[in-house]
Structure formats: C-alpha cells, structure tokens
Design an enzyme around this catalytic site. Structure first.
Site, PDB file in Angstrom:
ATOM      1  N   THR A  54       0.682  -1.321  -0.040  1.00 15.32           N
ATOM      2  CA  THR A  54      -0.058   0.009  -0.027  1.00 15.32           C
ATOM      3  C   THR A  54       0.837   1.293   0.043  1.00 15.32           C
ATOM      4  O   THR A  54       0.587   2.411  -0.425  1.00 15.32           O
ATOM      5  CB  THR A  54      -0.805  -0.021   1.269  1.00 15.32           C
ATOM      6  OG1 THR A  54      -1.687  -1.104   1.138  1.00 15.32           O
ATOM      7  CG2 THR A  54      -1.795   1.117   1.223  1.00 15.32           C
ATOM      8  N   TYR A 141       4.412 -12.460   6.164  1.00 16.06           N
ATOM      9  CA  TYR A 141       3.355 -11.891   5.236  1.00 16.06           C
ATOM     10  C   TYR A 141       2.979 -12.788   4.369  1.00 16.06           C
ATOM     11  O   TYR A 141       3.715 -13.159   3.176  1.00 16.06           O
ATOM     12  CB  TYR A 141       3.831 -10.521   4.679  1.00 16.06           C
ATOM     13  CG  TYR A 141       2.914  -9.933   3.779  1.00 16.06           C
ATOM     14  CD1 TYR A 141       1.230 -10.085   3.901  1.00 16.06           C
ATOM     15  CD2 TYR A 141       3.085  -8.790   3.197  1.00 16.06           C
ATOM     16  CE1 TYR A 141       0.435  -9.415   3.257  1.00 16.06           C
ATOM     17  CE2 TYR A 141       2.110  -8.122   2.323  1.00 16.06           C
ATOM     18  CZ  TYR A 141       0.750  -8.297   2.648  1.00 16.06           C
ATOM     19  OH  TYR A 141      -0.146  -7.821   1.754  1.00 16.06           O
ATOM     20  N   LYS A 169       0.744 -12.001   8.967  1.00 13.67           N
ATOM     21  CA  LYS A 169      -0.180 -11.339   8.458  1.00 13.67           C
ATOM     22  C   LYS A 169      -0.937 -12.271   7.174  1.00 13.67           C
ATOM     23  O   LYS A 169      -0.081 -12.464   6.271  1.00 13.67           O
ATOM     24  CB  LYS A 169       0.329 -10.066   7.610  1.00 13.67           C
ATOM     25  CG  LYS A 169      -0.703  -9.444   6.894  1.00 13.67           C
ATOM     26  CD  LYS A 169      -0.091  -7.926   6.238  1.00 13.67           C
ATOM     27  CE  LYS A 169      -1.386  -7.440   5.277  1.00 13.67           C
ATOM     28  NZ  LYS A 169      -0.621  -6.605   4.662  1.00 13.67           N
ATOM     29  N   VAL A 210      -3.991  -5.868   9.685  1.00 14.47           N
ATOM     30  CA  VAL A 210      -3.061  -5.070   9.108  1.00 14.47           C
ATOM     31  C   VAL A 210      -3.981  -4.204   7.719  1.00 14.47           C
ATOM     32  O   VAL A 210      -4.405  -5.169   6.842  1.00 14.47           O
ATOM     33  CB  VAL A 210      -1.973  -5.418   8.404  1.00 14.47           C
ATOM     34  CG1 VAL A 210      -1.131  -4.507   7.756  1.00 14.47           C
ATOM     35  CG2 VAL A 210      -1.330  -6.215   9.622  1.00 14.47           C
TER      36      VAL A 210
END
Length: 311
Positions: A54, A141, A169, A210
């Site tokens: 992001t 992640y 995550k 998240v």
C-alpha cells in the site's frame, strides 16, 4: 499465546495501518502529507506499517525508503512502527534490516520473495536468515496474490519457534488456510490482511488487522476492529464489506489515495508507475462510502456517550 522465548518487546497493537506514501505532482515524496497521514494514525491509536505494498515500497529507491523510515521515526509519534522487508534479493534485504536495526522502530513485516516462487525449503531459508538479522519482532506476510506463492505450512512450522517470529499477516483470503496456520502454529499471532474478512477471522482467532482502509478512516477502522475482536458484529454488514470493496475496485492503493486526496488529507493522488490514479474512472462510490462510514462512526461515538452518561 506468546512463546516464552520470543522477543519481549512485542508491539501491543490490534490495528496496523499499511500507510500510503504521498507524492507530489512531480512524483517526489511529499513529506508534509506523510507527516499528516502518520500523525492521524497515531492520534487514532493505530500502529504504522511503512513501505508495504500500500505504501508502494517496491517502487521506491533504497534511499527513498530509508528517508521515509528516518522521517517518520523523527516525528516521535506515540505509535509503534513496523517496516516492510520485500523484494527478492536476500543480501539486500538482510542489509536493509541491518540499517533499520539502528532506528527506533518496533517490528518488521517480512514478505515472501516476489516473482521467484520459491518452495518450502527456499522459503524456510529466506525467512530464517531475515529473522536472524532482525533485532525486533517479525510478522511474516502471506499474500500469494502479490508474491505468486503462499508461505507453505511446513515453512511456518519450521520457523515458528524462532525468537523473532512473532506474527503472521494472513492475506490469502482463504479461511481454511488461516485455520491451518492457527492449528499448526498456535504461538504465532495471526493478523488479518483482508479488511473485509476481519469479522470472520476475528471469530477464528485473529488478533488484529493490517489495514488499507484505515488510511482513509483511521478512527472508524479502529472502532471496527474493536467491535470485531469483541464479537460485536451486529450492524457491520453490509456497510463495511461494501466500503472496503470500494477501496479495492482497482489495484490498491489507487482508490484509497484518490479518496484521501478528496478528503484533503494528502495533496495529490499521485502514484508511481505503473500505477496511476487515472485508472479510476469515477469517484462516486468512494465519496458515498466515505460519508456512510463517517456517519456510522459518529453514531458509534454518540452511542458510547449515551452509555457513559447512563452508567
């Protein structure tokens, strides 16, 4: 549950915002807007993740990445800071961790190597060396939609007892995969990487989120996560599902940057190529859901005030 031998400086935070990187019209980092965006997150009680997807981390040079982390550290905000570690060059990522180890951060997000699609042995070696290099707790992640491959369960089992392996995550969008990680790695804290799935994953054992949408709605998303974690899902559907969908109608982070520019929270919706805000044909749904989320949050505050006054 937290492993007895894990790094004790675990950030106590249930909502991490995968912070956008604001740019000027000329494509340079807009540090004024960055300070404003980071401060909003701290004021809402959210943790801050820098340089994730992001934040367009892979579109930034190494010097730009370092300048962002150093700048946010110097703001001295009352918020934990997590720094993303991505790419596919192991030596460069280890060197990046060594640089960031010298800064007042709190955690790392370790991504699966992009494009290469390594198997269980390669990923175990990758994560083990990154965990060894880190001086702070690490969140692994799992995002196969971006990396091209998921983190194998065998890899998570192999690294779960590393002192720096704190969390994962999980952004596969697959509840069964989430449940498998939870079953086989019970001491690894699981965080949702999917905003819209938080109500489901909270009931399945997620310890937090998240988030992308908290860039635009920091306080409201914090409330949303609190409600999910306490099982108070009534009234969250379909509003939050549809609002989140509006922020993913084209590739992230295009819509959220467009919305933040409309909110006057950043100066421009500029992105780094190959992403462009021109991908988004119209802003109507963004503005509609911005209004609806703000109304929902205002009602939450009013309800809370009534509860306090009636206690």
């Amino acid at each position: 549950m937290i492993k007895n031998n894990i790094n004790q400086n675990i950030p106590q935070c249930s909502l991490w915002t995968a912070l956008i990187t604001p740019f000027s019209e000329q494509g340079e980092i807009d540090f004024d807007s960055l300070a404003q965006a980071a401060t909003r997150q701290a004021n809402a009680g959210n943790g801050i993740l820098l340089l994730g997807s992001t934040g367009e981390g892979l579109a930034l040079s190494a010097q730009e990445q370092l300048s962002i982390v150093e700048f946010v550290c110097k703001l001295a905000l009352d918020a934990p800071l997590m720094v993303a570690v991505g790419g596919f060059n192991l030596a460069e990522q280890v060197a990046w961790i060594h640089q960031c180890n010298q800064l007042p951060i709190h955690a790392y997000l370790l991504g699966t190597p992009i494009y290469a699609k390594p198997g269980p042995v390669g990923q175990t070696q990758w994560f083990s060396q990154l965990l060894d290099a880190a001086n702070f707790p690490c969140m692994l992640y799992n995002v196969p939609s971006r990396s091209g491959t998921e983190i194998p369960l065998t890899t998570m089992v192999a690294v779960q007892d590393h002192p720096n392996c704190w969390a994962m995550k999980e952004a596969s969008g697959d509840l069964n995969k989430f449940l498998a990680y939870r079953e086989h790695c019970p001491n690894v804290a699981l965080f949702s990487g999917e905003d819209a799935m938080m109500p489901y994953l909270a009931s399945a054992g997620a310890q937090g989120l998240v988030s992308v949408c908290s860039n635009a709605w920091p306080a409201a998303t914090h409330r949303y996560v609190d409600l999910c974690l306490t099982g108070q899902n009534q009234g969250l559907f379909p509003l939050w599902q549809n609002a989140v969908d509006s922020l993913f109608q084209v590739a992230n982070p295009i819509p959220v940057k467009v919305l933040m520019a409309l909110q006057d929270e950043i100066a421009t919706p500029q992105l780094r190529a190959p992403l462009t805000h021109l991908e988004l044909a119209a802003n109507h749904s963004l503005l509609e859901f911005d209004q609806l989320i703000n109304q929902w949050y205002a009602q939450q505050l009013a309800d809370h005030a009534d509860q306090v006054s009636g206690a």
